[in-house]
Write an enzyme that holds these catalytic residues in place. Structure first.
Site, PDB file in Angstrom:
ATOM      1  N   SER A   8       0.844  -1.203   0.000  1.00 53.60           N
ATOM      2  CA  SER A   8       0.000   0.000   0.000  1.00 53.60           C
ATOM      3  C   SER A   8       0.873   1.244   0.000  1.00 53.60           C
ATOM      4  CB  SER A   8      -0.885   0.005   1.247  1.00 53.60           C
ATOM      5  OG  SER A   8      -1.437   1.298   1.410  1.00 53.60           O
ATOM      6  N   HIS A  33      -1.178  -1.375  -4.213  1.00 54.01           N
ATOM      7  CA  HIS A  33      -2.458  -1.126  -3.541  1.00 54.01           C
ATOM      8  C   HIS A  33      -2.610   0.387  -3.364  1.00 54.01           C
ATOM      9  CE1 HIS A  33      -5.886  -2.293  -1.013  1.00 54.01           C
ATOM     10  NE2 HIS A  33      -5.507  -1.340  -0.174  1.00 54.01           N
ATOM     11  N   ASP A  35      -4.942   3.334  -1.975  1.00 54.59           N
ATOM     12  CA  ASP A  35      -6.010   3.633  -1.018  1.00 54.59           C
ATOM     13  C   ASP A  35      -6.596   5.015  -1.237  1.00 54.59           C
ATOM     14  OD1 ASP A  35      -6.122   1.336   0.813  1.00 54.59           O
ATOM     15  OD2 ASP A  35      -4.055   1.866   1.290  1.00 54.59           O
ATOM     16  N   MET A  37      -9.317   7.760  -0.086  1.00 52.41           N
ATOM     17  CA  MET A  37     -10.158   8.124   1.074  1.00 52.41           C
ATOM     18  C   MET A  37     -10.781   9.488   0.836  1.00 52.41           C
ATOM     19  SD  MET A  37      -7.555   7.105   4.100  1.00 52.41           S
ATOM     20  CE  MET A  37      -6.732   5.519   4.128  1.00 52.41           C
ATOM     21  N   HIS A  66      -8.460   0.633  -3.942  1.00 53.99           N
ATOM     22  CA  HIS A  66      -9.355   0.390  -2.799  1.00 53.99           C
ATOM     23  C   HIS A  66     -10.073   1.706  -2.495  1.00 53.99           C
ATOM     24  CE1 HIS A  66      -9.484  -0.582   1.842  1.00 53.99           C
ATOM     25  NE2 HIS A  66     -10.681  -0.538   1.294  1.00 53.99           N
ATOM     26  N   MET A  68     -12.266   3.861  -0.445  1.00 50.47           N
ATOM     27  CA  MET A  68     -12.910   4.091   0.855  1.00 50.47           C
ATOM     28  C   MET A  68     -13.671   5.399   0.737  1.00 50.47           C
ATOM     29  SD  MET A  68      -9.788   2.800   3.252  1.00 50.47           S
ATOM     30  CE  MET A  68      -8.591   3.000   1.948  1.00 50.47           C
ATOM     31  N   MET A 137     -11.207  -6.210   5.793  1.00 50.68           N
ATOM     32  CA  MET A 137     -10.400  -5.220   6.512  1.00 50.68           C
ATOM     33  C   MET A 137     -10.040  -5.786   7.882  1.00 50.68           C
ATOM     34  SD  MET A 137      -9.868  -2.691   4.526  1.00 50.68           S
ATOM     35  CE  MET A 137      -8.932  -1.772   5.757  1.00 50.68           C
ATOM     36  N   ASP A 175      -6.320  -6.578   4.563  1.00 52.26           N
ATOM     37  CA  ASP A 175      -5.706  -5.248   4.571  1.00 52.26           C
ATOM     38  C   ASP A 175      -5.698  -4.671   5.983  1.00 52.26           C
ATOM     39  OD1 ASP A 175      -4.942  -2.653   3.998  1.00 52.26           O
ATOM     40  OD2 ASP A 175      -6.658  -2.199   2.702  1.00 52.26           O
TER      41      ASP A 175
HETATM   42  C1  DX5 Z   1      -6.240   1.352   5.713  1.00 51.39           C
HETATM   43  C2  DX5 Z   1      -5.790   1.088   4.298  1.00 51.39           C
HETATM   44  C3  DX5 Z   1      -4.626   0.210   4.205  1.00 51.39           C
HETATM   45  C4  DX5 Z   1      -3.361   0.711   4.854  1.00 51.39           C
HETATM   46  C5  DX5 Z   1      -2.670  -0.478   5.443  1.00 51.39           C
HETATM   47  O1  DX5 Z   1      -7.457   1.993   5.712  1.00 51.39           O
HETATM   48  O2  DX5 Z   1      -6.846   0.506   3.538  1.00 51.39           O
HETATM   49  O3  DX5 Z   1      -4.373  -0.231   2.879  1.00 51.39           O
HETATM   50  O4  DX5 Z   1      -2.491   1.372   3.984  1.00 51.39           O
HETATM   51  O5  DX5 Z   1      -1.584  -0.029   6.144  1.00 51.39           O
HETATM   52  P1  DX5 Z   1      -0.773  -0.905   7.185  1.00 51.39           P
HETATM   53  O6  DX5 Z   1      -0.235  -2.078   6.458  1.00 51.39           O
HETATM   54  O7  DX5 Z   1       0.272   0.042   7.657  1.00 51.39           O
HETATM   55  O8  DX5 Z   1      -1.741  -1.295   8.282  1.00 51.39           O
HETATM   56 ZN    ZN Z   2      -6.405  -0.501   1.540  1.00 50.28          ZN
END
Ligand code: DX5
Ligand code: ZN
Length: 220
Positions: A8, A33, A35, A37, A66, A68, A137, A175
């Site tokens: 990620s 990956h 993310d 948000m 991903h 969110m 998750m 994740d």
């Molecule tokens: C959290 C994200 C993850 C995050 C994981 O909401 O979806 O992908 O980057 O990070 P680590 O591996 O540091 O928990």
């Molecule tokens: Zn993620």
């Protein structure tokens, strides 16, 4: 079953993003990956389409997006255009999850569906056919660097049993809070796509990735 590492980039150093991503590819990671948000579905805001466009084509890795975000159906076409290979949406964020998965497929992209730690995995049953990948998750979505929630092991194995029982050989991605120390247990529970942010990007990126890949190969 093929095991896949999806580092990620949320934990990367953005002033050196391209070089850092390349290190993960050189060490064997198959996915990036990504993310997204929106500050609504989760409290934080990360990055979006322009960043995806600029890393598209940088490596041969699969772009694993991903989302969110609330009502992600609004953004599916946009992220597909910017180069997403997989788009995963949250069950909790969609008014019509089935329609959202179909919209992703209409764009020629693989479709994933995700559940937060508090959502029963059984709620995924109506989408087992439609989705290509299921994302469990193992932390509350929103931030990197959180601790893995141990109940996730059970959730992964229940979902794997649900798929096996139907003769479905589909990807389960996990994740949040995954490091070298616990990844074997996540694989043993039934996952085959491993997301790691801090576990890859904090410290020596090449070595961290290589070590993950060794463990992933051991459990194939
Ligand atoms: C959290 C994200 C993850 C995050 C994981 O909401 O979806 O992908 O980057 O990070 P680590 O591996 O540091 O928990
Ligand atoms: Zn993620």
């Amino acid at each position: 079953m093929k095991n896949i590492l999806a580092p990620s980039i949320l934990s990367a150093d953005f002033k050196a993003l391209g070089d850092q991503i390349k290190k993960t590819e050189e060490a064997g990671a198959q996915y990036i990956h990504f993310d997204v948000m929106d500050g609504m579905f989760v409290p934080s805001i990360s990055f979006g389409m322009p960043v995806l466009s600029s890393i598209k084509g940088l490596t041969d890795q699969t772009l694993d997006v991903h989302l969110m975000v609330t009502e992600p159906v609004r953004y599916v076409r946009g992220f597909a255009k910017c180069g997403a290979d997989i788009i995963t949406v949250h069950l909790e964020a969609c008014r019509d999850p089935g329609q959202t998965l179909r919209e992703i497929h209409d764009c020629g992209v693989r479709a994933g569906i995700s559940v937060k730690p508090g959502t029963p995995v059984e709620n995924l049953i109506p989408y087992l056919d439609e989705a290509d990948m299921f994302l469990i998750m193992s932390v509350e979505p929103g931030f990197g660097g959180q601790e893995f929630i141990p109940e996730s092991f059970k959730r992964i194995s229940v979902l794997r049993a649900m798929l096996d029982g139907r003769g479905m050989d589909k990807d389960i991605e996990v994740d949040g809070g995954i490091y070298h120390s616990n990844v074997a247990d996540v694989l043993k529970a039934g996952a085959n796509v491993i997301v790691s942010g801090s576990g890859v990007y904090k410290g020596n990126i090449f070595d961290n990735t290589e070590k993950f890949m060794e463990i992933l190969r051991d459990y194939e």
